[in-house]
Design an enzyme around this catalytic site. Sequence first.
Site, PDB file in Angstrom:
ATOM      1  N   ARG A 199      11.468  -5.794   5.011  1.00 40.80           N
ATOM      2  CA  ARG A 199      11.222  -4.360   4.821  1.00 40.80           C
ATOM      3  C   ARG A 199      12.184  -3.510   5.642  1.00 40.80           C
ATOM      4  O   ARG A 199      12.436  -3.770   6.803  1.00 40.80           O
ATOM      5  CB  ARG A 199       9.777  -4.031   5.223  1.00 40.80           C
ATOM      6  CG  ARG A 199       9.486  -2.537   5.265  1.00 40.80           C
ATOM      7  CD  ARG A 199       8.006  -2.223   5.209  1.00 40.80           C
ATOM      8  NE  ARG A 199       7.269  -2.625   6.384  1.00 40.80           N
ATOM      9  CZ  ARG A 199       5.954  -2.453   6.515  1.00 40.80           C
ATOM     10  NH1 ARG A 199       5.238  -1.926   5.528  1.00 40.80           N
ATOM     11  NH2 ARG A 199       5.336  -2.851   7.610  1.00 40.80           N
ATOM     12  N   LYS A 242       0.832  -1.217   0.000  1.00 41.68           N
ATOM     13  CA  LYS A 242       0.000   0.000   0.000  1.00 41.68           C
ATOM     14  C   LYS A 242       0.863   1.263   0.000  1.00 41.68           C
ATOM     15  O   LYS A 242       0.667   2.168  -0.801  1.00 41.68           O
ATOM     16  CB  LYS A 242      -0.913   0.059   1.244  1.00 41.68           C
ATOM     17  CG  LYS A 242      -1.856  -1.110   1.398  1.00 41.68           C
ATOM     18  CD  LYS A 242      -2.696  -0.983   2.653  1.00 41.68           C
ATOM     19  CE  LYS A 242      -1.921  -0.998   3.957  1.00 41.68           C
ATOM     20  NZ  LYS A 242      -1.198  -2.248   4.255  1.00 41.68           N
ATOM     21  N   ARG A 265      11.229  -1.670  11.166  1.00 38.77           N
ATOM     22  CA  ARG A 265      10.171  -1.250  12.098  1.00 38.77           C
ATOM     23  C   ARG A 265      10.041  -2.267  13.228  1.00 38.77           C
ATOM     24  O   ARG A 265      10.138  -3.463  12.996  1.00 38.77           O
ATOM     25  CB  ARG A 265       8.841  -1.131  11.335  1.00 38.77           C
ATOM     26  CG  ARG A 265       8.665   0.199  10.673  1.00 38.77           C
ATOM     27  CD  ARG A 265       7.457   0.277   9.771  1.00 38.77           C
ATOM     28  NE  ARG A 265       6.235  -0.346  10.264  1.00 38.77           N
ATOM     29  CZ  ARG A 265       5.089  -0.304   9.592  1.00 38.77           C
ATOM     30  NH1 ARG A 265       5.010   0.324   8.432  1.00 38.77           N
ATOM     31  NH2 ARG A 265       4.016  -0.906  10.070  1.00 38.77           N
ATOM     32  N   ARG A 299      -9.686   0.943   8.122  1.00 41.50           N
ATOM     33  CA  ARG A 299      -9.252  -0.430   8.374  1.00 41.50           C
ATOM     34  C   ARG A 299     -10.321  -1.218   9.125  1.00 41.50           C
ATOM     35  O   ARG A 299     -10.100  -2.387   9.428  1.00 41.50           O
ATOM     36  CB  ARG A 299      -7.997  -0.397   9.225  1.00 41.50           C
ATOM     37  CG  ARG A 299      -6.756  -0.952   8.539  1.00 41.50           C
ATOM     38  CD  ARG A 299      -5.586  -0.493   9.367  1.00 41.50           C
ATOM     39  NE  ARG A 299      -4.398  -1.251   9.201  1.00 41.50           N
ATOM     40  CZ  ARG A 299      -3.275  -0.757   8.670  1.00 41.50           C
ATOM     41  NH1 ARG A 299      -3.239   0.459   8.195  1.00 41.50           N
ATOM     42  NH2 ARG A 299      -2.196  -1.489   8.631  1.00 41.50           N
ATOM     43  N   ARG A 334      -0.445  -9.058  13.857  1.00 37.25           N
ATOM     44  CA  ARG A 334      -1.110  -8.113  12.944  1.00 37.25           C
ATOM     45  C   ARG A 334      -2.026  -8.847  11.975  1.00 37.25           C
ATOM     46  O   ARG A 334      -3.127  -8.398  11.671  1.00 37.25           O
ATOM     47  CB  ARG A 334      -0.059  -7.297  12.177  1.00 37.25           C
ATOM     48  CG  ARG A 334       0.545  -6.206  13.050  1.00 37.25           C
ATOM     49  CD  ARG A 334       1.925  -5.853  12.606  1.00 37.25           C
ATOM     50  NE  ARG A 334       1.974  -5.034  11.424  1.00 37.25           N
ATOM     51  CZ  ARG A 334       3.044  -4.921  10.645  1.00 37.25           C
ATOM     52  NH1 ARG A 334       4.137  -5.598  10.931  1.00 37.25           N
ATOM     53  NH2 ARG A 334       3.024  -4.153   9.597  1.00 37.25           N
TER      54      ARG A 334
HETATM   55  P1  ADP Z   1       1.350  -1.618   7.414  1.00 40.91           P
HETATM   56  O1  ADP Z   1       1.877  -0.693   6.353  1.00 40.91           O
HETATM   57  O2  ADP Z   1       2.344  -2.635   7.791  1.00 40.91           O
HETATM   58  O3  ADP Z   1       0.007  -2.153   7.050  1.00 40.91           O
HETATM   59  P2  ADP Z   1       0.804   0.783   8.880  1.00 40.91           P
HETATM   60  O4  ADP Z   1       2.058   1.571   8.813  1.00 40.91           O
HETATM   61  O5  ADP Z   1      -0.304   1.160   7.968  1.00 40.91           O
HETATM   62  O6  ADP Z   1       1.165  -0.748   8.734  1.00 40.91           O
HETATM   63  O7  ADP Z   1       0.236   0.828  10.350  1.00 40.91           O
HETATM   64  C1  ADP Z   1       1.060   0.529  11.454  1.00 40.91           C
HETATM   65  C2  ADP Z   1       0.177   0.315  12.676  1.00 40.91           C
HETATM   66  O8  ADP Z   1      -0.558   1.524  12.960  1.00 40.91           O
HETATM   67  C3  ADP Z   1      -0.898  -0.757  12.536  1.00 40.91           C
HETATM   68  O9  ADP Z   1      -0.399  -2.071  12.796  1.00 40.91           O
HETATM   69  C4  ADP Z   1      -1.917  -0.309  13.572  1.00 40.91           C
HETATM   70  O10 ADP Z   1      -1.476  -0.608  14.882  1.00 40.91           O
HETATM   71  C5  ADP Z   1      -1.863   1.211  13.418  1.00 40.91           C
HETATM   72  N1  ADP Z   1      -2.838   1.696  12.415  1.00 40.91           N
HETATM   73  C6  ADP Z   1      -2.556   2.239  11.194  1.00 40.91           C
HETATM   74  N2  ADP Z   1      -3.682   2.578  10.564  1.00 40.91           N
HETATM   75  C7  ADP Z   1      -4.710   2.250  11.379  1.00 40.91           C
HETATM   76  C8  ADP Z   1      -6.133   2.332  11.286  1.00 40.91           C
HETATM   77  N3  ADP Z   1      -6.722   2.838  10.191  1.00 40.91           N
HETATM   78  N4  ADP Z   1      -6.869   1.888  12.326  1.00 40.91           N
HETATM   79  C9  ADP Z   1      -6.301   1.399  13.435  1.00 40.91           C
HETATM   80  N5  ADP Z   1      -4.969   1.269  13.592  1.00 40.91           N
HETATM   81  C10 ADP Z   1      -4.168   1.682  12.577  1.00 40.91           C
HETATM   82  P1  ADP Z   2       2.232  -1.895   3.197  1.00 42.39           P
HETATM   83  O1  ADP Z   2       2.222  -0.375   3.241  1.00 42.39           O
HETATM   84  O2  ADP Z   2       1.013  -2.443   2.537  1.00 42.39           O
HETATM   85  O3  ADP Z   2       2.482  -2.502   4.532  1.00 42.39           O
HETATM   86  P2  ADP Z   2       4.812  -1.613   1.822  1.00 42.39           P
HETATM   87  O4  ADP Z   2       4.568  -0.705   0.685  1.00 42.39           O
HETATM   88  O5  ADP Z   2       5.503  -1.060   3.017  1.00 42.39           O
HETATM   89  O6  ADP Z   2       3.424  -2.337   2.259  1.00 42.39           O
HETATM   90  O7  ADP Z   2       5.602  -2.874   1.259  1.00 42.39           O
HETATM   91  C1  ADP Z   2       6.000  -3.929   2.131  1.00 42.39           C
HETATM   92  C2  ADP Z   2       7.372  -4.434   1.694  1.00 42.39           C
HETATM   93  O8  ADP Z   2       7.241  -5.131   0.449  1.00 42.39           O
HETATM   94  C3  ADP Z   2       8.410  -3.334   1.458  1.00 42.39           C
HETATM   95  O9  ADP Z   2       9.675  -3.821   1.840  1.00 42.39           O
HETATM   96  C4  ADP Z   2       8.349  -3.102  -0.068  1.00 42.39           C
HETATM   97  O10 ADP Z   2       9.612  -2.643  -0.592  1.00 42.39           O
HETATM   98  C5  ADP Z   2       8.031  -4.498  -0.576  1.00 42.39           C
HETATM   99  N1  ADP Z   2       7.177  -4.532  -1.776  1.00 42.39           N
HETATM  100  C6  ADP Z   2       6.152  -3.689  -2.084  1.00 42.39           C
HETATM  101  N2  ADP Z   2       5.585  -4.030  -3.261  1.00 42.39           N
HETATM  102  C7  ADP Z   2       6.259  -5.135  -3.709  1.00 42.39           C
HETATM  103  C8  ADP Z   2       6.147  -5.980  -4.874  1.00 42.39           C
HETATM  104  N3  ADP Z   2       5.210  -5.772  -5.815  1.00 42.39           N
HETATM  105  N4  ADP Z   2       7.008  -7.019  -4.986  1.00 42.39           N
HETATM  106  C9  ADP Z   2       7.945  -7.256  -4.028  1.00 42.39           C
HETATM  107  N5  ADP Z   2       8.102  -6.505  -2.912  1.00 42.39           N
HETATM  108  C10 ADP Z   2       7.270  -5.456  -2.743  1.00 42.39           C
END
Ligand code: ADP
Ligand code: ADP
Length: 222
Positions: free
Chosen positions: A123, A9, A157, A84, A168
Amino acid sequence: MLGAPGAGKGTQAALLAERLGMPHVASGDLFRDHIKRGTDLGKKVKKFMDAGALVPDDVTIAMVSDRLTQPDSKEGVILDGFPRTRAQAEALDKMLAKKGGSVAAALYIDVDREELIKRLSGRWVCSEQSDHVYHEVAKPPKTAGICDIDGAPLIQRDDDKAETIRARMEKQLPPMFEVVDHYADRGVLNTVEGDKPMDAVTIALLHCVNAPAVSRSSKPAA
Ligand code: ADP
Ligand code: ADP
């Protein structure tokens, strides 16, 4: 932008925001910024994030609602990681309706669970700006351990540890599927196969929002 943790995302939202000229609003980045600045909100949410749990809806909705009142959001934003839960999705609908708007497209990046774990455990993010995202195999930085964009050290992270990744998935996937259903019911859901290389996913997402796959400023191929 909807998807499981690690679906891509943040990576894709940053690219789309640049291409569409809209701000990238990521709830996780907003929370991390509060924690870094030591605000009351940051102190309140840290324990939920460390446990891999969702932050309560009221706190999350208030924070995003506040962000959306800023002038740069007037023409629209790319929302990443919000909503979410179904309650957040309903609150967002109300928030936008008050301004005469609505969710134009819900983009769901669908990725296999095993691949999600590989992505999260490899990551690395910039210590200065957590939306500068790398992967040790799929997207390594030019210099190991250093952000290509601002030269800051890269870090893993805290919530990308194996046990928090498991928590998660368990806690966050069921409510996410309810959000996916919410947008399917409203006829705005677009599902993109996320198990593809980053470029292919970007092209598919641009197609969903009717944006050309090639930037208008790019030169045509010879
Ligand atoms: P990821 O990219 O790995 O999905 P995020 O960076 O979006 O994780 O979010 C990190 C953490 O922040 C989540 O695991 C949750 O604890 C909190 N968080 C983020 N967005 C939301 C949301 N919309 N509602 C509730 N908690 C959230
Ligand atoms: P999210 O915000 O949904 O948690 P991220 O954008 O942080 O996801 O991506 C999670 C990890 O996967 C990062 O290390 C990113 O560089 C990697 N990644 C993202 N898209 C791809 C893809 N299409 N193929 C392989 N690795 C990816």
